[in-house]
Design a protein around this motif. Structure first.
Motif, mmCIF file in Angstrom:
data_model
loop_
_atom_site.group_PDB
_atom_site.id
_atom_site.type_symbol
_atom_site.label_atom_id
_atom_site.label_comp_id
_atom_site.label_asym_id
_atom_site.label_seq_id
_atom_site.Cartn_x
_atom_site.Cartn_y
_atom_site.Cartn_z
ATOM 1 N N GLY A 215 -7.697 10.159 5.111
ATOM 2 C CA GLY A 215 -6.863 9.318 4.254
ATOM 3 C C GLY A 215 -7.323 9.349 2.813
ATOM 4 O O GLY A 215 -8.006 10.276 2.373
ATOM 5 N N PRO B 24 2.226 -0.701 1.228
ATOM 6 C CA PRO B 24 2.551 0.231 2.310
ATOM 7 C C PRO B 24 1.452 1.288 2.484
ATOM 8 O O PRO B 24 0.973 1.866 1.507
ATOM 9 C CB PRO B 24 3.854 0.892 1.835
ATOM 10 C CG PRO B 24 4.419 -0.057 0.830
ATOM 11 C CD PRO B 24 3.247 -0.734 0.190
ATOM 12 N N HIS B 25 1.024 1.465 3.715
ATOM 13 C CA HIS B 25 0.056 2.489 4.128
ATOM 14 C C HIS B 25 -1.384 2.190 3.738
ATOM 15 O O HIS B 25 -2.261 3.007 3.988
ATOM 16 C CB HIS B 25 0.471 3.882 3.643
ATOM 17 C CG HIS B 25 1.858 4.240 4.038
ATOM 18 N ND1 HIS B 25 2.215 4.500 5.337
ATOM 19 C CD2 HIS B 25 2.993 4.348 3.297
ATOM 20 C CE1 HIS B 25 3.514 4.770 5.384
ATOM 21 N NE2 HIS B 25 4.007 4.675 4.167
ATOM 22 N N ALA B 26 -1.658 1.031 3.144
ATOM 23 C CA ALA B 26 -3.044 0.617 2.904
ATOM 24 C C ALA B 26 -3.522 -0.101 4.154
ATOM 25 O O ALA B 26 -2.746 -0.784 4.821
ATOM 26 C CB ALA B 26 -3.135 -0.301 1.698
ATOM 27 N N TYR B 27 -4.794 0.059 4.501
ATOM 28 C CA TYR B 27 -5.282 -0.633 5.697
ATOM 29 C C TYR B 27 -6.598 -1.364 5.497
ATOM 30 O O TYR B 27 -7.028 -2.104 6.391
ATOM 31 C CB TYR B 27 -5.365 0.311 6.895
ATOM 32 C CG TYR B 27 -6.247 1.511 6.733
ATOM 33 C CD1 TYR B 27 -7.609 1.451 7.000
ATOM 34 C CD2 TYR B 27 -5.711 2.731 6.323
ATOM 35 C CE1 TYR B 27 -8.413 2.563 6.859
ATOM 36 C CE2 TYR B 27 -6.514 3.849 6.190
ATOM 37 C CZ TYR B 27 -7.861 3.751 6.458
ATOM 38 O OH TYR B 27 -8.655 4.859 6.313
ATOM 39 N N ALA C 97 -6.391 3.943 2.411
ATOM 40 C CA ALA C 97 -4.983 4.088 2.756
ATOM 41 C C ALA C 97 -4.752 5.420 3.457
ATOM 42 O O ALA C 97 -5.578 6.331 3.359
ATOM 43 C CB ALA C 97 -4.122 4.000 1.493
ATOM 44 N N SER C 98 -3.617 5.527 4.113
ATOM 45 C CA SER C 98 -3.250 6.792 4.750
ATOM 46 C C SER C 98 -2.695 7.747 3.695
ATOM 47 O O SER C 98 -2.409 7.353 2.560
ATOM 48 C CB SER C 98 -2.206 6.546 5.844
ATOM 49 O OG SER C 98 -0.969 6.177 5.261
ATOM 50 N N HIS C 99 -2.513 9.000 4.073
ATOM 51 C CA HIS C 99 -1.997 10.017 3.146
ATOM 52 C C HIS C 99 -0.567 9.725 2.694
ATOM 53 O O HIS C 99 -0.123 10.258 1.673
ATOM 54 C CB HIS C 99 -2.046 11.409 3.795
ATOM 55 C CG HIS C 99 -3.441 11.941 3.910
ATOM 56 N ND1 HIS C 99 -4.134 12.446 2.836
ATOM 57 C CD2 HIS C 99 -4.283 12.027 4.969
ATOM 58 C CE1 HIS C 99 -5.335 12.829 3.222
ATOM 59 N NE2 HIS C 99 -5.459 12.579 4.514
ATOM 60 N N GLU C 100 0.139 8.901 3.431
ATOM 61 C CA GLU C 100 1.527 8.579 3.071
ATOM 62 C C GLU C 100 1.616 7.577 1.928
ATOM 63 O O GLU C 100 2.685 7.318 1.399
ATOM 64 C CB GLU C 100 2.275 8.023 4.291
ATOM 65 C CG GLU C 100 2.514 9.038 5.385
ATOM 66 C CD GLU C 100 1.275 9.281 6.262
ATOM 67 O OE1 GLU C 100 0.381 8.403 6.315
ATOM 68 O OE2 GLU C 100 1.195 10.363 6.864
ATOM 69 N N ALA C 101 0.507 7.000 1.523
ATOM 70 C CA ALA C 101 0.503 5.973 0.489
ATOM 71 C C ALA C 101 0.973 6.530 -0.851
ATOM 72 O O ALA C 101 0.775 7.697 -1.167
ATOM 73 C CB ALA C 101 -0.906 5.398 0.337
ATOM 74 N N ASN C 102 1.582 5.661 -1.629
ATOM 75 C CA ASN C 102 2.032 5.992 -2.979
ATOM 76 C C ASN C 102 0.863 5.758 -3.936
ATOM 77 O O ASN C 102 0.505 4.611 -4.214
ATOM 78 C CB ASN C 102 3.232 5.107 -3.336
ATOM 79 C CG ASN C 102 3.790 5.385 -4.701
ATOM 80 O OD1 ASN C 102 3.063 5.663 -5.658
ATOM 81 N ND2 ASN C 102 5.097 5.292 -4.817
ATOM 82 N N GLU D 211 -9.340 12.183 -1.845
ATOM 83 C CA GLU D 211 -8.469 12.598 -0.756
ATOM 84 C C GLU D 211 -9.354 13.205 0.325
ATOM 85 O O GLU D 211 -10.021 14.217 0.104
ATOM 86 C CB GLU D 211 -7.438 13.623 -1.243
ATOM 87 C CG GLU D 211 -6.460 14.013 -0.171
ATOM 88 C CD GLU D 211 -5.390 14.957 -0.664
ATOM 89 O OE1 GLU D 211 -4.471 15.242 0.120
ATOM 90 O OE2 GLU D 211 -5.472 15.431 -1.804
#
Length: 136
Positions: A85, A21-24, A102-107, A81
């Motif tokens: 992202g 999740p949230h990786a691109y 990844a986006s900042h929402e990534a775990n 950071e």
């Protein structure tokens, strides 16, 4: 040691990015900055540039190791950071880096753990032989 085929590595990176999740994007490069394979980058020019950047960033992380345990440890992972992202960089195999954007929402913990697991699963196929000076 057998190298993993480029198409297979591309599929492995795609599968990794799609299940995180949230990786691109994900990139595999040598520790000296040579691009090996990637998935998810928006422009082909970004492949070699990101490989060079991650090589430098990981090298800086290794340099910081001298301030911990008398410099006898190992740099496991570097996380940056940025406004746009997060960038994760780890040595997935000998002389080979795995980088994930990844986006900042990534775990952070999940991506770091999964990068380690991916390195353990396919790392032996990713190893890059160190460059040596050629005879002149």
């Amino acid at each position: 040691m057998t190298n993993i085929h480029s198409d297979e590595l591309g599929r492995v990176l795609r599968d990794f990015v799609e299940r995180m999740p949230h990786a691109y994007a994900a990139v595999v490069s040598s520790t000296d900055g040579l691009h090996k394979q990637s998935f998810g980058l928006s422009h082909p020019d970004h492949e070699s540039k990101l490989s060079a950047v991650t090589s430098s960033m990981f090298s800086l992380g290794k340099g910081a190791d001298q301030f911990f345990n008398a410099g006898t440890g190992t740099t496991r992972q570097v996380i940056y950071e940025l406004d746009g992202g997060l960038m994760f960089v780890t040595e997935a195999a000998s002389h080979t880096l795995l980088s994930v954007l990844a986006s900042h929402e990534a775990n952070l913990g999940l991506i770091g753990y999964e990068m380690k697991m991916l390195g353990q699963q396919v790392g032996r196929f990713l190893a890059t032989a160190p460059r040596t000076a050629s005879a002149s």
